[in-house]
Design a protein around this motif. Sequence first.
Motif, mmCIF file in Angstrom:
data_model
loop_
_atom_site.group_PDB
_atom_site.id
_atom_site.type_symbol
_atom_site.label_atom_id
_atom_site.label_comp_id
_atom_site.label_asym_id
_atom_site.label_seq_id
_atom_site.Cartn_x
_atom_site.Cartn_y
_atom_site.Cartn_z
ATOM 1 N N ARG A 126 -13.117 -0.567 -16.250
ATOM 2 C CA ARG A 126 -12.341 -0.519 -15.013
ATOM 3 C C ARG A 126 -12.748 -1.695 -14.130
ATOM 4 O O ARG A 126 -13.837 -2.258 -14.269
ATOM 5 N N LYS A 131 -6.812 -4.681 -4.538
ATOM 6 C CA LYS A 131 -7.532 -3.549 -3.965
ATOM 7 C C LYS A 131 -6.838 -2.956 -2.745
ATOM 8 O O LYS A 131 -6.515 -3.681 -1.804
ATOM 9 N N GLN A 182 -3.270 1.526 -13.355
ATOM 10 C CA GLN A 182 -3.714 2.566 -12.424
ATOM 11 C C GLN A 182 -2.827 2.595 -11.184
ATOM 12 O O GLN A 182 -2.593 1.569 -10.560
ATOM 13 N N ALA A 185 -4.735 6.449 -5.418
ATOM 14 C CA ALA A 185 -4.453 7.656 -4.642
ATOM 15 C C ALA A 185 -3.429 7.388 -3.531
ATOM 16 O O ALA A 185 -2.523 8.193 -3.306
ATOM 17 N N LYS A 207 -3.567 8.588 -10.133
ATOM 18 C CA LYS A 207 -4.621 9.257 -9.366
ATOM 19 C C LYS A 207 -3.989 10.163 -8.308
ATOM 20 O O LYS A 207 -2.975 9.816 -7.707
ATOM 21 N N ARG A 237 -9.590 12.764 -8.108
ATOM 22 C CA ARG A 237 -10.558 11.866 -7.483
ATOM 23 C C ARG A 237 -11.011 12.347 -6.103
ATOM 24 O O ARG A 237 -11.533 11.572 -5.310
#
Length: 339
Positions: A126, A131, A182, A185, A207, A237
């Motif tokens: 990962r 980001k 990915q 969240a 997520k 998570r």
Amino acid sequence: MVIVLQPKATENDIEIVVAKIKQLGLEAHISKGTERTIIGIIGDERKIQREQLALLPKVENVIPILKPYKLVSREFRKENTLVSVDGVNVGGNEIVVMAGPCTVENEEQILSTAETVKSCGAKILRGGAFKPRTSPYAFQGMGEDGLKLLRKAKEKTGLKIVTEVMESNEVELVAEYADLLQVGARNMQNTKLLRTLSKIRKPVLLKRNFSATLMEFLMAAEYLLAGGNDQVILCERGIRTFVEYTRNTFDLNIIPVIKQLSHLPIIADPSHATGKSDLIMPMSRASIACGADGLIIEVHPKPENAVSDGDQSVRADKFAQLMNDIRPIATAIGRTIAI
Ligand code: PEP
Ligand code: MN
């Protein structure tokens, strides 16, 4: 509504059913299992006359699915779905460990972490290149340069790559480098992003948002399957509660609940769920014990210098210990973790 065909149904039989569904102004979703083919009907179910569909050749059963999520439900598919991350299967007997830094920072950091986690049995590396930071002033990731470093790490170690994609218009770029895309969240209900990801031929790690209910989580996954991508791994998570001694509250309950309600694999992220490196080992063990199909863990060579999430990163030289500590739990429940 789901139509289950008899095991001996041919391509022609499938076509007849699909044509009938289309004639009713509905969409058909075909799922070919090892034993039989199942066809999901998407759209306004009031247009369907169940008895009529049941009379079509080689139709074994027509089952109404009352839940709002259809294609992700166990009613739609009894067997567990195996998601292939460039050949690494998630959702089978083997528990798959994904590990690496929160953020790709430089070549030395990502390559050394990759070598370490690979030597301990992790299968997937990962590392964030794009980001989703809380502050606009915080480091936002290396972008494509970070993706290139992830590719280099893959070439050196053979590890598969999971990395986050935040924007619909960056899906193509990230998919060039990632083996597993990915959805973080914060983007769990970004329906435009989900729709774009539903059209690619790469698996997605979805997520759970920190305020998402079980239903909202499964409906987000439904977007991916309804658009045509059934290669979806769910990830718990941590959620927001009144608890302040950990970053989030790890909702482990959802793991066995999802196993009951859905055929999709679910993994756990004890790093974000706890926010504390010393809780990662016990909560990794707990995740495996309650049925998680894998773990995603933040690992950094020097957590005190990490650009992001150092507090919840396992020091790389302690990762072997963590892997050794979780293996007996896998064995105890009849599962394996790679050495
Ligand atoms: C991450 O995996 O680094 C991350 C940002 O996770 P989440 O979206 O769960 O906060
Ligand atoms: Mn992180």
